[in-house]
Scaffold this active site. Structure first.
Site, short mmCIF file in Angstrom:
data_model
loop_
_atom_site.label_atom_id
_atom_site.label_comp_id
_atom_site.label_asym_id
_atom_site.label_seq_id
_atom_site.Cartn_x
_atom_site.Cartn_y
_atom_site.Cartn_z
N CYS A 183 -67.95 16.34 32.30
CA CYS A 183 -68.74 16.49 33.52
C CYS A 183 -68.29 15.48 34.58
O CYS A 183 -67.18 15.58 35.09
CB CYS A 183 -70.23 16.37 33.19
SG CYS A 183 -71.30 17.12 34.43
N HIS B 142 -70.78 20.85 29.37
CA HIS B 142 -71.22 19.97 28.29
C HIS B 142 -70.94 20.62 26.94
O HIS B 142 -71.73 21.45 26.48
CB HIS B 142 -72.71 19.65 28.43
CG HIS B 142 -73.01 18.63 29.47
ND1 HIS B 142 -73.13 17.30 29.19
CD2 HIS B 142 -73.16 18.75 30.81
CE1 HIS B 142 -73.37 16.62 30.30
NE2 HIS B 142 -73.39 17.48 31.30
N GLU C 36 -71.32 19.51 24.05
CA GLU C 36 -72.33 19.17 23.05
C GLU C 36 -73.60 20.01 23.20
O GLU C 36 -74.50 19.93 22.35
CB GLU C 36 -72.68 17.68 23.14
CG GLU C 36 -73.61 17.29 24.28
CD GLU C 36 -72.98 17.31 25.65
OE1 GLU C 36 -73.73 17.14 26.65
OE2 GLU C 36 -71.75 17.50 25.76
#
Length: 359
Positions: free
Chosen positions: A243, A325, A327
């Protein structure tokens, strides 16, 4: 009913129902995520913003601390069509103003047409529209928050999984989500979380196998220390970023960044891999993007909706970044393999001691 007013850039004031008292100001943005409100509200990337939920009901499965991405709520205020009492009580305890019972569809359309905008909010038994307008008048743009990293970063280095058998990661905390750290620790990495303004000596002291630049809020142009770290260590140690981290890496390697009209915030952003043609669904939360990566990085992934760069790679320099992202938390799990790719860049046989070449 507690009085509440939302003042929008341009002077229009919207009346609402107050759910958590106080006054606040920030950049008004929206997320389309329909789950994961706990993760969104504790995401440091929302610092200095007012978060509007496009999904109409927020709080229908309660509030659980184990889902938090940090130790506090980061948006300056919260706007929703309807908030449950669980979420309203949580925000009240956190001292974060919140409103509901207004047409969030209109707000989202305004943001899409006019871009993310300055906003002021006032909530209380005796507040007036002028109170919200006074907050609006004091609101800064995101680029004017020149030291926003200090608001979201650790003060001193923190180590996770000290006895891990995997690579050592120096994670520069520009506002890192806990799930990024957890994703690395699950792969047995030892993670040294460094302050956003860490020095070259700080990184050398860790002697990392990977330098990792985290997500975070604000304009990447205001993270000069992190840009300098990438510039110093590129070619010496594998470098990764997520990001804001992608934007910082791009700037360090000759690229340019710019503010988007209303950004990408949600859990259903489609991303296409340029090499394989495969499309994955991703979680995103950013208001800035890489415009030109420069001549050292290859754009390997693009956003299907607007062709903004979602992945930057350099095999020669051992650099790997993602704008989304991987994750998730919340969101789809299509991209978990990114962390395996990052740790796969490490040469575990080198026995290397990190050294920085003198200019």
């Amino acid at each position: 009913m507690t009085d509440a007013y939302v003042a929008l850039e341009g002077g229009h004031v919207v009346e609402a129902r107050g759910r958590s008292p106080g006054t606040a100001r920030g950049e008004l943005v929206f997320t389309t995520a329909y789950t994961g409100y706990e993760e969104s509200l504790t995401d440091p990337s929302y610092e200095e913003q007012i978060l509007t939920f496009a999904y109409p009901l927020i709080g229908n499965y309660g509030v659980r601390h184990e889902r938090f991405e940090s130790d506090r709520v980061h948006p300056r205020a919260v706007v929703a069509r309807e908030l449950t009492d669980d979420v309203a009580d949580w925000l009240t305890a956190e001292g974060v103003p919140a409103v509901d019972h207004l047409d969030t569809r209109d707000l989202v359309i305004d943001i899409r047409e006019s871009g993310a905008m300055k906003c002021g909010i006032a909530v209380g038994d005796d507040v007036t529209p002028q109170d919200a307008l006074d907050e609006l008048a004091k609101c800064k743009t995101m680029s004017e928050h020149t030291d926003i990293g200090a608001q979201v970063s650790v003060d001193t280095t923190t180590v996770y999984n000290q006895t891990g058998d995997g690579p050592t990661v120096a994670l520069v905390d520009c506002g890192a989500k806990q799930s990024i750290i957890d994703s690395l620790v699950k792969r047995d990495a030892t993670v040294h979380v460094l302050p956003y303004d860490a020095s070259v000596d700080d990184v050398q002291g860790v002697n990392p196998d990977v330098l990792f630049i985290s997500n975070g809020p604000g304009d990447p142009a205001n993270f000069e220390s992190a840009v300098n770290l990438v510039d110093e260590f590129v070619g010496e140690v594998p470098i990764a970023g997520i990001c804001l981290g992608q934007q910082i890496v791009a700037r360090a390697l000759g690229g340019t960044t710019a503010k988007m009209d209303f950004g990408h915030r949600g859990v259903n952003q489609p991303v296409r891999d340029q090499r394989t043609g495969k499309v994955v669904m991703t979680t995103q939360n950013h208001g800035y993007t890489v415009v030109d990566p420069g001549d050292k990085l290859e754009v390997t992934q693009l956003n299907v909706n607007d062709d903004t760069p979602e992945g930057l790679d350099s095999e020669e320099l051992n650099v790997l970044t993602r704008q989304y992202h991987p994750e998730a938390n919340p969101g789809p799990h299509d991209t978990f393999g990114f962390f395996d790719e990052v740790l796969g860049m490490v040469d575990t046989t080198s026995g290397r001691t990190l050294a920085v070449a003198d200019d």
